[in-house]
Design a protein around this motif. Structure first.
Motif, PDB file in Angstrom:
ATOM      1  N   VAL A 158       5.561   6.538   5.486  1.00 22.92           N
ATOM      2  CA  VAL A 158       4.272   6.082   4.503  1.00 22.92           C
ATOM      3  C   VAL A 158       4.443   4.650   4.002  1.00 22.92           C
ATOM      4  O   VAL A 158       3.426   3.969   4.254  1.00 22.92           O
ATOM      5  N   TRP A 159       5.611   4.152   3.895  1.00 17.05           N
ATOM      6  CA  TRP A 159       5.657   2.523   3.612  1.00 17.05           C
ATOM      7  C   TRP A 159       5.462   1.885   5.047  1.00 17.05           C
ATOM      8  O   TRP A 159       4.909   0.825   4.863  1.00 17.05           O
ATOM      9  N   GLY A 160       5.833   2.499   6.123  1.00 20.76           N
ATOM     10  CA  GLY A 160       5.576   1.810   7.533  1.00 20.76           C
ATOM     11  C   GLY A 160       4.223   1.862   7.556  1.00 20.76           C
ATOM     12  O   GLY A 160       3.556   0.732   7.920  1.00 20.76           O
ATOM     13  N   HIS A 161       3.199   2.716   6.869  1.00 20.55           N
ATOM     14  CA  HIS A 161       1.881   2.659   7.305  1.00 20.55           C
ATOM     15  C   HIS A 161       1.387   1.468   6.218  1.00 20.55           C
ATOM     16  O   HIS A 161       0.451   0.865   6.699  1.00 20.55           O
ATOM     17  N   ARG A 162       1.740   1.557   5.203  1.00 18.08           N
ATOM     18  CA  ARG A 162       1.518   0.717   4.289  1.00 18.08           C
ATOM     19  C   ARG A 162       1.689  -0.979   4.422  1.00 18.08           C
ATOM     20  O   ARG A 162       0.840  -1.770   4.124  1.00 18.08           O
ATOM     21  N   SER A 163       2.789  -1.137   4.962  1.00 19.50           N
ATOM     22  CA  SER A 163       3.285  -2.411   5.515  1.00 19.50           C
ATOM     23  C   SER A 163       2.862  -2.716   6.971  1.00 19.50           C
ATOM     24  O   SER A 163       3.049  -3.885   7.403  1.00 19.50           O
ATOM     25  N   ASN A 164       1.969  -1.824   7.499  1.00 21.78           N
ATOM     26  CA  ASN A 164       1.693  -2.222   8.968  1.00 21.78           C
ATOM     27  C   ASN A 164       2.820  -2.354   9.883  1.00 21.78           C
ATOM     28  O   ASN A 164       2.749  -3.403  10.487  1.00 21.78           O
ATOM     29  N   THR A 165       3.852  -1.625   9.678  1.00 21.63           N
ATOM     30  CA  THR A 165       5.178  -1.791  10.441  1.00 21.63           C
ATOM     31  C   THR A 165       5.483  -0.518  11.168  1.00 21.63           C
ATOM     32  O   THR A 165       5.371   0.608  10.818  1.00 21.63           O
TER      33      THR A 165
END
Length: 500
Positions: free
Chosen positions: A346-353
């Motif tokens: 989820v945090w990877g999606h939010r940070s585009n990582t």
């Protein structure tokens, strides 16, 4: 591009509006930039106010230009979204199930905007017959699509408020802090001002309990026993710790014996003592600025107990690194905690990582790290953030797993720059200090990330970690949003802690 790690503006990304501002300034801006840091204590409030107005003007000019470029698209997008919401609302009037009929009776769906909510008349409500299910179904079980509309509107409003900066006392204070560090008015960004405001608000509880009481004590000449006891109690209540408290009182007492200082000058000297404590661990470190090295692989192992904000910190660091011009990959190596991999995604999606994870359950964390290093090397990625399992001092197998990950890194990427950061919950106080002490003995820590400074944290644990464990504070977090983590600056921290 603004580099948050080095806290400087790249020369290739200077905004075009900086030239007209310099021409309108009656005095030489470069001379002003040199004079303000050197004469911080001697400059009058009017000088800082004029300087702050110039910085505010530059921020508003940049904001106006960006809005003029995006306004047509934004208006079209908002119009399309509102039309779609209107269509969905009108289509939802057709009763398909008893639940939808209940929704029609209790929640008016003719509303197409969340700003003005017209109430339906009694006739409109009575036009639709009520079924048996409607009478028996409790009101709290009714589900409305308006909740999603309200969420979208709330998010848009919140972003709009965050993008605008008020020219208030906190703005002037933030500009003053940046000026003292050598920043020019044309280089100050809205992001920096917003961050300093959040930091000051997060440390407000500690500041309000310290400053006034300290001024009343230290402004009366050499410290007697009662004054020492009172200062000691204040510092311990702020989670400063015994070692740091003794050092602060000894240094302050020796100076006050030499000369009697007014309260303001005594507080200024106290700030110097605190900055020296926070900067002391950096004197023995090769990379005091803690910026990822360009054109090489940097691997940061994120350690800490569950609940400290470790996974959230990884997402914020990924966002910060991409903002600063670094390529980044996240390794989801916390395979022991339930839903940890999903949270990282989820945090990877939010940070585009990009997130490297193993789809299986209870997989080998070292295998995930091995695959992540291979992916980072093939893509020439500059920063690899490794999420590790939450560990306690009694979890021997997890500590051994961390050693195994270290061996994989040494074998797979021998030339990588490896750092081990402990994510520490600042609200834990001395319990957090005990965690840092245990981790430093087994995890070869190179720095600490302080989180949750926006809550009930007192901030003094930063001094305790630096003084007792000789560990530098690398990053601090003062909020839950993705923008609420920044590199640690001892000057900004102390000013937010002790500036009235």
């Amino acid at each position: 591009m603004f580099n948050w790690f080095s806290r400087q503006v790249e020369t290739s990304a200077k905004s075009p509006e900086s030239k007209p501002v310099e021409e309108k300034t009656p005095s030489d801006s470069s001379q002003t930039q040199k004079q303000i840091p050197e004469q911080t204590s001697q400059s009058s409030q009017e000088d800082y106010l004029t300087w702050a107005k110039l910085a505010y003007k530059n921020i508003q000019q940049r904001k106006g230009e960006s809005q003029s470029e995006k306004t047509p698209e934004t208006l079209e997008t908002e119009a399309d979204l509102q039309q779609e919401k209107t269509k969905k609302t009108e289509n939802s009037k057709t009763p398909k199930t008893p639940a939808s009929e209940v929704f029609e009776e209790f929640v008016p769906i003719k509303v197409t905007t969340t700003i003005e909510t017209p109430k339906p008349s009694a006739q409109e409500v009575g036009e639709e017959p009520a079924s048996i299910e409607e009478k028996t179904t409790p009101v709290w079980m009714h589900k409305s699509d308006r909740l999603e509309i309200l969420k979208e509107t709330a998010i848009e409003t919140e972003k709009g408020e965050e993008s605008g900066l008020a020219f208030d006392e906190e703005f002037v204070w933030s500009v003053k802090v940046l000026a003292a560090q050598g920043r020019a008015p044309k280089d100050i960004s809205a992001e920096e001002i917003s961050w300093l405001k959040r930091l000051r608000q997060g440390l407000g509880k500690t500041r309000r309990g310290l400053v006034n009481k300290l001024k009343a004590v230290v402004g009366q000449g050499p410290l007697n026993q009662d004054a020492v006891t009172e200062i000691e109690a204040l510092l311990l209540q702020a989670d400063v710790g015994l070692e740091a408290t003794d050092h602060i009182i000894t240094s302050l007492q020796s100076r006050l014996r030499e000369e009697t200082l007014p309260p303001e000058q005594a507080i200024a000297y106290l700030k110097e003592i605190l900055r020296d404590i926070l900067d002391a661990p950096l004197k023995q470190i090769k990379n005091p600025g803690f910026a990822p090295q360009k054109d090489t692989l940097n691997i940061w192992l994120m350690t800490g107990v569950n609940g400290a904000g470790k996974t959230t910190t990884i997402g914020k660091l990924a966002h910060l690194s991409k903002q600063s011009g670094y390529s980044c990959i996240i390794a989801a190596a916390d395979t022991f905690r339930a839903a940890a991999v999903e949270q990282v995604k989820v945090w990877g999606h939010r940070s585009n990582t990009l997130v490297i994870a193993n789809p299986g359950k209870n997989t080998d964390p070292a295998a995930v790290v091995f695959d992540s290093i291979a992916a980072a090397q093939s893509r020439k990625t500059e920063l690899l953030l490794v999420d590790t399992a939450g560990r306690l001092q009694n979890k021997k197998n997890l500590m051994e797993e961390l050693s195994k990950i270290r061996r994989i890194i040494d074998k797979k990427a021998p030339n990588a720059q490896v750092e081990a950061l402990l994510v520490l919950d600042a609200t834990l106080g001395q319990n957090g200090l005990r965690q840092a002490e245990v981790f430093s003995q087994s995890a070869n820590l190179t720095g600490v990330v302080l989180t949750k400074l926006d809550g009930t944290a007192k901030g003094g644990v930063a001094l305790a970690v630096s003084q007792k464990l000789n560990l530098p504070i690398r990053f601090i977090s003062a909020g839950e949003e993705i923008e609420d983590l920044r590199p640690f600056s001892s000057y900004e921290f102390v000013e937010a802690l002790l500036n009235a």
